[in-house]
Write an enzyme that holds these catalytic residues in place. Structure first.
Site, PDB file in Angstrom:
ATOM      1  N   ASP A  23     -19.199 -12.569 -12.201  1.00 26.08           N
ATOM      2  CA  ASP A  23     -18.141 -10.846 -12.262  1.00 26.08           C
ATOM      3  C   ASP A  23     -17.852 -10.677 -10.915  1.00 26.08           C
ATOM      4  O   ASP A  23     -18.246 -11.445  -9.798  1.00 26.08           O
ATOM      5  CB  ASP A  23     -19.193  -9.931 -12.458  1.00 26.08           C
ATOM      6  N   ARG A  27     -11.757  -7.579  -9.005  1.00 28.40           N
ATOM      7  CA  ARG A  27     -11.950  -7.056  -7.681  1.00 28.40           C
ATOM      8  C   ARG A  27     -11.499  -7.698  -6.571  1.00 28.40           C
ATOM      9  O   ARG A  27     -11.006  -7.386  -5.567  1.00 28.40           O
ATOM     10  CB  ARG A  27     -13.637  -6.456  -7.416  1.00 28.40           C
ATOM     11  N   TRP A  28     -11.921  -9.166  -6.431  1.00 22.04           N
ATOM     12  CA  TRP A  28     -11.623  -9.844  -5.469  1.00 22.04           C
ATOM     13  C   TRP A  28      -9.959 -10.396  -5.338  1.00 22.04           C
ATOM     14  O   TRP A  28      -9.578 -10.137  -4.263  1.00 22.04           O
ATOM     15  CB  TRP A  28     -12.223 -11.274  -5.897  1.00 22.04           C
ATOM     16  N   HIS A  40      -9.329 -14.767 -11.703  1.00 16.59           N
ATOM     17  CA  HIS A  40      -9.720 -15.369 -12.847  1.00 16.59           C
ATOM     18  C   HIS A  40      -9.301 -17.003 -12.441  1.00 16.59           C
ATOM     19  O   HIS A  40     -10.329 -17.819 -12.524  1.00 16.59           O
ATOM     20  CB  HIS A  40      -9.062 -15.198 -14.143  1.00 16.59           C
ATOM     21  N   LEU A 134     -27.304 -32.266 -18.081  1.00 17.74           N
ATOM     22  CA  LEU A 134     -27.081 -30.897 -18.138  1.00 17.74           C
ATOM     23  C   LEU A 134     -26.400 -30.355 -19.630  1.00 17.74           C
ATOM     24  O   LEU A 134     -25.483 -31.102 -19.856  1.00 17.74           O
ATOM     25  CB  LEU A 134     -26.212 -30.658 -17.034  1.00 17.74           C
ATOM     26  N   SER A 199     -24.990  -5.856 -19.101  1.00 12.42           N
ATOM     27  CA  SER A 199     -23.678  -5.948 -19.817  1.00 12.42           C
ATOM     28  C   SER A 199     -23.661  -6.880 -21.120  1.00 12.42           C
ATOM     29  O   SER A 199     -23.034  -7.715 -21.456  1.00 12.42           O
ATOM     30  CB  SER A 199     -22.737  -6.773 -18.846  1.00 12.42           C
ATOM     31  N   GLU A 210     -36.352 -14.343 -14.412  1.00 14.22           N
ATOM     32  CA  GLU A 210     -36.300 -13.681 -13.029  1.00 14.22           C
ATOM     33  C   GLU A 210     -34.667 -13.310 -12.716  1.00 14.22           C
ATOM     34  O   GLU A 210     -33.947 -13.921 -13.129  1.00 14.22           O
ATOM     35  CB  GLU A 210     -36.807 -14.597 -12.103  1.00 14.22           C
TER      36      GLU A 210
END
Ligand code: IPE
Ligand code: IPE
Ligand code: MG
Length: 248
Positions: A23, A27-28, A40, A134, A199, A210
């Site tokens: 997130d 704003r960045w 983005h 992965l 969200s 955690e």
């Protein structure tokens, strides 16, 4: 790839599954006087870095929240740009994913995505199917409540056609009906940008995860930030309802 040597990780306590709410892109960008899309675009670098860090540490599953069902409420222009970015990133990253033996998987209502995105995703999932270092799980047009509802509908229909006894519905049955059925629950959930909320992400699966909140905005998130989150995780005592004495 080299292991980060400035941190001393407990190799017996590497989280098996890390999930991230990426997130703060908008704003960045705004802070730098740019349009949200610029954020983005710059978030892609952070995605690349966390994937690489996860491989380095030996994390087996990495789930990235890339687009929520609620995100369809955004301006159409931003949605289109995000979808185009998704397709171009997938195309660009294929060689790296193959080289690092990463298997791509998805959760979410993919049928809502533009057909081009669906095709790109199908292709990358197929091509990376035999990789097993992965598993990278992209949450796209995903929400936790949506998945729970879909699972409940499947279970109800199994009951209706007589192949499931309501008395047999337990956590394993519900788990098995969810999009996340093949994956273990996240051990560590990271959210960037300072917001301290879930969200509508993995609501069922994070029962005992955690949670790590960081003020860093997603495009600024580095390998170092990822390692810090894992170190923090390794300092936690996971009791799962038991007492501290029972754990040690
Ligand atoms: C996260 O950044 C990316 C997506 C939700 C697709 P945002 O776009 O939510 O950025 P902020 O939260 O508005 O800064
Ligand atoms: C959550 O971020 C979804 C993703 C990161 C894809 P949002 O920016 O959409 O979350 P809210 O709406 O601010 O809670
Ligand atoms: Mg946001």
């Amino acid at each position: 790839m080299e292991k980060p040597n400035t941190y001393s990780f407990d190799s017996n306590r590497i989280p098996q599954h890390v999930a991230i709410i990426m997130d703060g892109n908008g704003r960045w960008a705004r802070q730098k006087g740019h349009i949200r899309l610029f954020g983005h675009r710059n978030g892609v670098r952070a995605v690349r870095d966390v994937i690489e860090s996860a491989v380095e540490l030996g994390v087996k599953y990495l789930t990235l929240y890339a687009f929520s069902i609620e995100n369809w409420r955004r301006p159409q222009k931003e949605i289109n740009a995000l979808m185009a970015l998704l397709v171009s990133t997938i195309e660009d990253e294929l060689p790296t994913l193959m080289k690092n033996e990463i298997h791509v998987s998805t959760i979410g209502n993919l049928l809502q995505l533009p057909i081009k995105c669906q095709q790109s995703l199908e292709k990358i999932k197929r091509l990376t199917d035999n990789n097993n270092k992965l598993t990278l799980i992209l949450a796209l047009s995903y929400s936790g409540r949506w998945d729970i509802l879909e699972a409940v509908k499947k279970i109800a229909s199994d009951v209706k056609i007589g192949i499931l006894d309501p008395l047999d519905i337990d956590e394993t049955v519900l788990n098995g009906a969810m999009n996340t059925a093949q994956f273990p629950d996240p051990d560590l959930l990271i959210r960037t940008s300072g917001e301290q909320r879930i969200s509508n992400f993995l609501l069922w699966e994070i029962a005992y995860s955690e949670i790590y909140f960081t003020p860093v905005l997603w495009p600024d998130f580095t390998k170092d930030d990822f390692y810090k989150a894992v170190i923090d995780y390794q300092g936690r005592e996971r009791r799962f309802g038991k007492t501290s004495e029972q754990i040690t």
